[in-house]
Enzyme design. Structure first.
Site, PDB file in Angstrom:
ATOM      1  N   CYS A  30       0.832  -1.207   0.000  1.00 11.69           N
ATOM      2  CA  CYS A  30       0.000   0.000   0.000  1.00 11.69           C
ATOM      3  C   CYS A  30       0.867   1.258   0.000  1.00 11.69           C
ATOM      4  O   CYS A  30       1.558   1.537   0.980  1.00 11.69           O
ATOM      5  CB  CYS A  30      -0.907  -0.055   1.231  1.00 11.69           C
ATOM      6  SG  CYS A  30      -1.719   1.483   1.664  1.00 11.69           S
ATOM      7  N   CYS A  33       0.114   3.757   2.749  1.00 10.19           N
ATOM      8  CA  CYS A  33       0.597   3.212   4.032  1.00 10.19           C
ATOM      9  C   CYS A  33       2.073   3.539   4.223  1.00 10.19           C
ATOM     10  O   CYS A  33       2.505   3.869   5.329  1.00 10.19           O
ATOM     11  CB  CYS A  33       0.402   1.696   4.091  1.00 10.19           C
ATOM     12  SG  CYS A  33      -1.320   1.181   4.011  1.00 10.19           S
TER      13      CYS A  33
END
Length: 106
Positions: A30, A33
């Site tokens: 991600c 993230c």
């Protein structure tokens, strides 16, 4: 300033034994993230001694992700005395998170 990599077996103990716990639900693939990770690390440093910081890999801990209704990542949840205080989805500024944590501390 240790960031805990939490799993389902220890999660309830973690949030019940620490008065304030910030949990970052994330995944290695991600991009957002990875953008929020350094912010989480800075929060762990800044609030060392006042805040426990944990990361939960949603790929490895799918039951925890389901339990807390994680639909998008990164999702950060702050637990205060074992109860969910707030949750934020997506990348926000460090100041935004600092303000929310400070409010929970007061």
């Amino acid at each position: 300033m240790e960031i805990i990599h939490a799993n389902a077996e220890e999660f309830d103990k973690l949030i019940s034994e620490n008065s304030l716990v910030l949990v970052d639900f994330w995944a290695s693939w991600c991009g957002p993230c990875r953008m929020v990770a350094p912010i989480v690390e800075e929060l762990a440093k800044k609030f060392d001694g006042q805040l426990t910081v944990a990361k939960v890999d949603v790929d490895d801990q799918q039951d925890l992700a389901r339990r807390f209704g994680i639909m998008s990542i990164p999702t950060l949840i702050l637990f205060k005395n074992g109860a969910k205080e707030w949750s934020e989805v997506g990348v926000k500024s460090q100041q935004h998170f600092e303000d929310l944590i400070q409010k929970a501390l007061n």
